[in-house]
Design a protein around this motif. Structure first.
Motif, PDB file in Angstrom:
ATOM      1  N   LEU A 124     -18.321   4.939  -1.911  1.00 14.08           N
ATOM      2  CA  LEU A 124     -17.052   5.224  -1.228  1.00 14.08           C
ATOM      3  C   LEU A 124     -17.248   6.209  -0.081  1.00 14.08           C
ATOM      4  O   LEU A 124     -16.660   6.063   0.986  1.00 14.08           O
ATOM      5  CB  LEU A 124     -16.034   5.780  -2.231  1.00 14.08           C
ATOM      6  CG  LEU A 124     -15.314   4.746  -3.091  1.00 14.08           C
ATOM      7  CD1 LEU A 124     -14.507   5.436  -4.178  1.00 14.08           C
ATOM      8  CD2 LEU A 124     -14.381   3.906  -2.214  1.00 14.08           C
ATOM      9  N   VAL A 125     -18.068   7.208  -0.343  1.00 14.01           N
ATOM     10  CA  VAL A 125     -18.327   8.193   0.707  1.00 14.01           C
ATOM     11  C   VAL A 125     -19.002   7.526   1.888  1.00 14.01           C
ATOM     12  O   VAL A 125     -18.671   7.791   3.054  1.00 14.01           O
ATOM     13  CB  VAL A 125     -19.192   9.348   0.155  1.00 14.01           C
ATOM     14  CG1 VAL A 125     -19.775  10.174   1.295  1.00 14.01           C
ATOM     15  CG2 VAL A 125     -18.372  10.226  -0.750  1.00 14.01           C
ATOM     16  N   LEU A 165       0.835  -1.206   0.000  1.00 12.77           N
ATOM     17  CA  LEU A 165       0.000   0.000   0.000  1.00 12.77           C
ATOM     18  C   LEU A 165       0.867   1.252   0.000  1.00 12.77           C
ATOM     19  O   LEU A 165       0.571   2.240  -0.681  1.00 12.77           O
ATOM     20  CB  LEU A 165      -0.913  -0.019   1.229  1.00 12.77           C
ATOM     21  CG  LEU A 165      -1.874   1.148   1.392  1.00 12.77           C
ATOM     22  CD1 LEU A 165      -2.781   1.262   0.179  1.00 12.77           C
ATOM     23  CD2 LEU A 165      -2.683   0.990   2.655  1.00 12.77           C
ATOM     24  N   ALA A 172     -17.109  14.131  -5.124  1.00 13.89           N
ATOM     25  CA  ALA A 172     -18.302  14.152  -4.278  1.00 13.89           C
ATOM     26  C   ALA A 172     -18.244  15.238  -3.211  1.00 13.89           C
ATOM     27  O   ALA A 172     -19.283  15.635  -2.667  1.00 13.89           O
ATOM     28  CB  ALA A 172     -18.482  12.797  -3.596  1.00 13.89           C
ATOM     29  N   VAL A 228      -7.832   1.401   3.776  1.00  9.10           N
ATOM     30  CA  VAL A 228      -7.842   1.029   2.351  1.00  9.10           C
ATOM     31  C   VAL A 228      -8.583  -0.282   2.161  1.00  9.10           C
ATOM     32  O   VAL A 228      -9.323  -0.461   1.182  1.00  9.10           O
ATOM     33  CB  VAL A 228      -6.395   0.956   1.829  1.00  9.10           C
ATOM     34  CG1 VAL A 228      -6.349   0.321   0.450  1.00  9.10           C
ATOM     35  CG2 VAL A 228      -5.794   2.349   1.777  1.00  9.10           C
ATOM     36  N   ARG A 286     -20.275   5.079  -7.673  1.00  8.18           N
ATOM     37  CA  ARG A 286     -19.094   4.603  -6.948  1.00  8.18           C
ATOM     38  C   ARG A 286     -18.699   5.611  -5.869  1.00  8.18           C
ATOM     39  O   ARG A 286     -18.337   5.231  -4.749  1.00  8.18           O
ATOM     40  CB  ARG A 286     -17.953   4.400  -7.943  1.00  8.18           C
ATOM     41  CG  ARG A 286     -16.710   3.782  -7.350  1.00  8.18           C
ATOM     42  CD  ARG A 286     -15.715   3.462  -8.441  1.00  8.18           C
ATOM     43  NE  ARG A 286     -16.222   2.436  -9.348  1.00  8.18           N
ATOM     44  CZ  ARG A 286     -15.852   2.300 -10.623  1.00  8.18           C
ATOM     45  NH1 ARG A 286     -14.978   3.140 -11.151  1.00  8.18           N
ATOM     46  NH2 ARG A 286     -16.341   1.335 -11.374  1.00  8.18           N
ATOM     47  N   ALA A 287     -18.798   6.864  -6.201  1.00  6.51           N
ATOM     48  CA  ALA A 287     -18.449   7.905  -5.222  1.00  6.51           C
ATOM     49  C   ALA A 287     -19.363   7.827  -4.014  1.00  6.51           C
ATOM     50  O   ALA A 287     -18.919   7.967  -2.877  1.00  6.51           O
ATOM     51  CB  ALA A 287     -18.549   9.280  -5.873  1.00  6.51           C
ATOM     52  N   ALA A 290     -13.159   9.840  -6.941  1.00  6.47           N
ATOM     53  CA  ALA A 290     -14.579   9.795  -6.602  1.00  6.47           C
ATOM     54  C   ALA A 290     -14.879  10.628  -5.365  1.00  6.47           C
ATOM     55  O   ALA A 290     -15.868  11.377  -5.325  1.00  6.47           O
ATOM     56  CB  ALA A 290     -14.997   8.341  -6.386  1.00  6.47           C
ATOM     57  N   LEU A 291     -14.035  10.521  -4.376  1.00  5.78           N
ATOM     58  CA  LEU A 291     -14.267  11.300  -3.153  1.00  5.78           C
ATOM     59  C   LEU A 291     -14.140  12.797  -3.416  1.00  5.78           C
ATOM     60  O   LEU A 291     -14.912  13.599  -2.894  1.00  5.78           O
ATOM     61  CB  LEU A 291     -13.288  10.863  -2.059  1.00  5.78           C
ATOM     62  CG  LEU A 291     -13.572   9.492  -1.438  1.00  5.78           C
ATOM     63  CD1 LEU A 291     -12.453   9.095  -0.477  1.00  5.78           C
ATOM     64  CD2 LEU A 291     -14.902   9.523  -0.692  1.00  5.78           C
ATOM     65  N   LEU A 295     -19.468   6.677 -12.105  1.00  6.26           N
ATOM     66  CA  LEU A 295     -18.571   7.352 -11.159  1.00  6.26           C
ATOM     67  C   LEU A 295     -19.340   7.901  -9.958  1.00  6.26           C
ATOM     68  O   LEU A 295     -18.881   7.803  -8.814  1.00  6.26           O
ATOM     69  CB  LEU A 295     -17.831   8.491 -11.872  1.00  6.26           C
ATOM     70  CG  LEU A 295     -16.816   9.244 -11.029  1.00  6.26           C
ATOM     71  CD1 LEU A 295     -15.720   8.306 -10.529  1.00  6.26           C
ATOM     72  CD2 LEU A 295     -16.216  10.409 -11.814  1.00  6.26           C
ATOM     73  N   LEU A 307     -12.258   0.423   2.188  1.00  4.64           N
ATOM     74  CA  LEU A 307     -12.700   1.133   0.984  1.00  4.64           C
ATOM     75  C   LEU A 307     -12.606   0.235  -0.250  1.00  4.64           C
ATOM     76  O   LEU A 307     -13.455   0.298  -1.150  1.00  4.64           O
ATOM     77  CB  LEU A 307     -11.873   2.407   0.799  1.00  4.64           C
ATOM     78  CG  LEU A 307     -12.102   3.471   1.884  1.00  4.64           C
ATOM     79  CD1 LEU A 307     -11.157   4.643   1.710  1.00  4.64           C
ATOM     80  CD2 LEU A 307     -13.534   3.963   1.839  1.00  4.64           C
ATOM     81  N   ARG A 308     -11.583  -0.602  -0.305  1.00  6.83           N
ATOM     82  CA  ARG A 308     -11.474  -1.512  -1.450  1.00  6.83           C
ATOM     83  C   ARG A 308     -12.603  -2.526  -1.422  1.00  6.83           C
ATOM     84  O   ARG A 308     -13.132  -2.929  -2.475  1.00  6.83           O
ATOM     85  CB  ARG A 308     -10.129  -2.217  -1.426  1.00  6.83           C
ATOM     86  CG  ARG A 308      -8.970  -1.322  -1.826  1.00  6.83           C
ATOM     87  CD  ARG A 308      -7.715  -2.125  -2.050  1.00  6.83           C
ATOM     88  NE  ARG A 308      -7.687  -2.701  -3.373  1.00  6.83           N
ATOM     89  CZ  ARG A 308      -6.800  -3.620  -3.777  1.00  6.83           C
ATOM     90  NH1 ARG A 308      -5.901  -4.059  -2.918  1.00  6.83           N
ATOM     91  NH2 ARG A 308      -6.811  -4.088  -4.989  1.00  6.83           N
ATOM     92  N   LEU A 337     -15.321  -0.842  -2.924  1.00  2.00           N
ATOM     93  CA  LEU A 337     -15.145  -0.803  -4.376  1.00  2.00           C
ATOM     94  C   LEU A 337     -15.441  -2.162  -5.006  1.00  2.00           C
ATOM     95  O   LEU A 337     -16.073  -2.252  -6.061  1.00  2.00           O
ATOM     96  CB  LEU A 337     -13.711  -0.387  -4.711  1.00  2.00           C
ATOM     97  CG  LEU A 337     -13.441   1.119  -4.779  1.00  2.00           C
ATOM     98  CD1 LEU A 337     -11.967   1.369  -5.079  1.00  2.00           C
ATOM     99  CD2 LEU A 337     -14.310   1.761  -5.847  1.00  2.00           C
TER     100      LEU A 337
END
Lengths: 338, 195
Positions: free
Chosen positions: B131-132, A10, A53, B178, B127-128, A49-50, B124, B181-182, B185
């Motif tokens: 993720l948020v 990472l 947003a 991560v 996905r956003a 993406a973040l 997108l 979040l992954r 995703l």
């Protein structure tokens, strides 16, 4: 993932430089390299993406940037001053005292303003002195008119008042005229057996003046040998001339005047003559008939009369060849133009 | 950050030298970065704007005594991080909120863009949103590490210094963040695959 741990992978995906051994492993292990690339792609995608947003739209960001710049670089001095004050505030006693003093003064401003608005400004007072006539003496105001009129009539009659000074005689005459004009219709004077002739003439004069009688005063109406009547007739003619503002037919009347006449009647003649001279209505030929004695009796002839040059010429003519230097200077003074 | 603001392009160093142009450029370029930073930490829309303005104002006021001792982005986010902590203290003092300490779950208010149910979901945008949502489920401690390391591209050392935690802790929190979040995703990919 043999060789490189997940946390390290990472870290490499976030941009850390791989060590030599890690680089060898990534070259040798395609799956490991693929995992690193997927991790990088996922991170990039997540970040993108973040960001999309959460971050503001371009127009909104521009407005916010303008607001920030308006508070910073556009007002740089003020912002830095505020920052410096805020920085020094906790440790500077002087600064806190200054701020407290400023606060007190600001709080007092409305009170001062109220006082200033409430107190009316003093109006400027401009004064100047005006000349004022002296008030008449109290005794003159309180004098009873009737008794005075009796005295005046007695004087006009030509009675025994020779002891009066010329000024007093003139005053008495003027007072008599005033009283005759203002006392209204006279009483029946004949009833008490007094001198009806003189009083009758006075009554007639009074009536003619006050009643607006427009008939002229003529010399033929004056009784021959009556010095008082002559003087009063001329005086009346002067009054009429003043009222009409023009001397018509005055010269035949002036011929009746004799400044050399003795006694109270003479005073009356001289007073009327002075009055006629003061008005400028006496011709030089007439004055010449009065002679030096008559002119000398007219001690009231004042400087500045329009007849003065003619008087000078008359004096020269009367003196003839016997003019001494003093008389010459006097004649020069009379004839000098003013 | 979107631009490179270090070395000769340090905005505060330029400002201290009397040149305000670079600072203005920095403000225009990065105002969205700081708004997003605070939004992702959990601030509301207007609060994020206010905090971003506060950060720029503090940077500007600090320029008079600025001495570069670290990379400018790390310094700028230190100021931003302190502003966020101060905001938490102010809310706590007013009794209207709580201090976001490490390990607690922060609130992400209205972070996801509004979705119109009648519109087809953009890939997108969808996905956003996920993720948020996943980011909001992270603790603030994990979220801060992820934010600084991934979105603001600070190194682990810088994140460690900024947050005042050991580098190992940074690595550990980063790894867990991560992974979560992954996972979001991957779930997104599974949902997005055609049946």
């Amino acid at each position: 993932m043999s060789g490189i741990g997940a946390e390290r992978l990472l870290e490499l995906a976030l941009g850390a430089s791989p060590a030599l051994e890690e680089a060898e492993l990534l070259r040798a292990d395609g799956a490991l390299a693929g995992e690193l690339e997927r991790l990088r792609a996922d991170l990039a995608l997540t970040a993108c993406a973040l960001a999309s947003a959460t971050e503001p739209a371009p127009a909104e960001g521009e407005r916010l940037a303008r607001a920030v710049l308006a508070r910073t670089t556009r007002r740089r001095g003020l912002v830095l001053l505020r920052g410096r004050i805020a920085e020094r505030w906790p440790e500077s006693l002087a600064l806190r005292v200054l701020a407290a003093s400023l606060l007190v003064h600001l709080a007092a401003l409305p009170v001062l303003g109220w006082y200033a608005l409430r107190a009316r400004p003093e109006e400027p007072r401009i004064t100047f002195d005006l000349p004022r006539a002296e008030p008449p003496a109290p005794e003159a105001q309180a004098r009873p008119p009737v008794a005075e009129s009796v005295d005046a009539l007695a004087y006009v009659r030509g009675g025994d008042l020779p002891a009066l000074a010329p000024g007093e005689a003139e005053n008495a005459r003027r007072r008599a005229r005033f009283l005759l004009h203002s006392a209204g219709a006279p009483p029946d004077l004949a009833a008490d057996g007094a001198d009806v002739g003189a009083r009758g003439r006075l009554v007639a004069r009074h009536a003619r003046l006050l009643a607006g009688d427009s008939s002229a005063v003529v010399a033929e109406d004056v009784p021959a040998g009556d010095a008082v009547a002559a003087a009063l007739a001329v005086d009346l003619a002067l009054d009429r001339a003043l009222l009409e503002e023009r001397p018509v037919g005055l010269d035949p009347l002036l011929r009746l005047l004799d400044p050399r006449a003795p006694g109270a009647a003479g005073e009356l003649h001289r007073a009327v003559a002075r009055r006629a001279l003061a008005y400028g209505w006496v011709r030089a030929e007439r004055i010449a008939t009065w002679g030096p004695d008559g002119l000398g009796a007219l001690d009231g002839a004042r400087a500045g009369d329009p007849l003065r040059p003619e008087l000078g010429a008359l004096v020269r003519a009367a003196a003839g060849a016997d003019r001494d230097p003093a008389l010459e200077r006097w004649c020069d003074w009379l004839e000098r133009p003013r | 950050m979107r631009g490179s603001w270090d070395g000769e392009r340090d905005p505060l160093a330029a400002l201290a030298a009397g040149d305000a142009a670079l600072f203005e450029e920095f403000v225009r370029a990065e105002v969205g970065t700081f708004v997003g930073f605070f939004r992702r930490l959990g601030a509301g829309h207007h609060e994020a704007h206010d905090l971003a303005q506060e950060v720029f104002l503090k940077l500007f006021q600090h320029s008079r005594r600025y001495r570069p001792s670290e990379r400018f982005p790390a310094f700028a986010f230190r100021v931003a991080r302190n502003a966020w902590i101060d905001r938490g203290r102010r809310r706590a003092a007013r009794g209207g909120g709580r201090v976001h300490a490490a390990g607690t779950v922060g609130e992400v208010e209205g972070l996801a863009p509004p979705r119109d149910e009648d519109e087809p979901d953009d890939e997108l945008a969808g996905r956003a949103r996920r993720l948020v949502r996943a980011l909001g489920e992270l603790s603030e401690a994990h979220r801060s590490v992820f934010e600084l390391a991934v979105l603001q591209e600070l190194g682990y050392q810088e994140v460690s210094a900024l947050l005042g935690i050991p580098v190992g802790t940074v690595k550990s929190r980063m790894f867990h963040a991560v992974r979560r979040l992954r996972a979001a995703l991957e779930g997104d990919g599974a949902q997005g695959e055609p049946a």
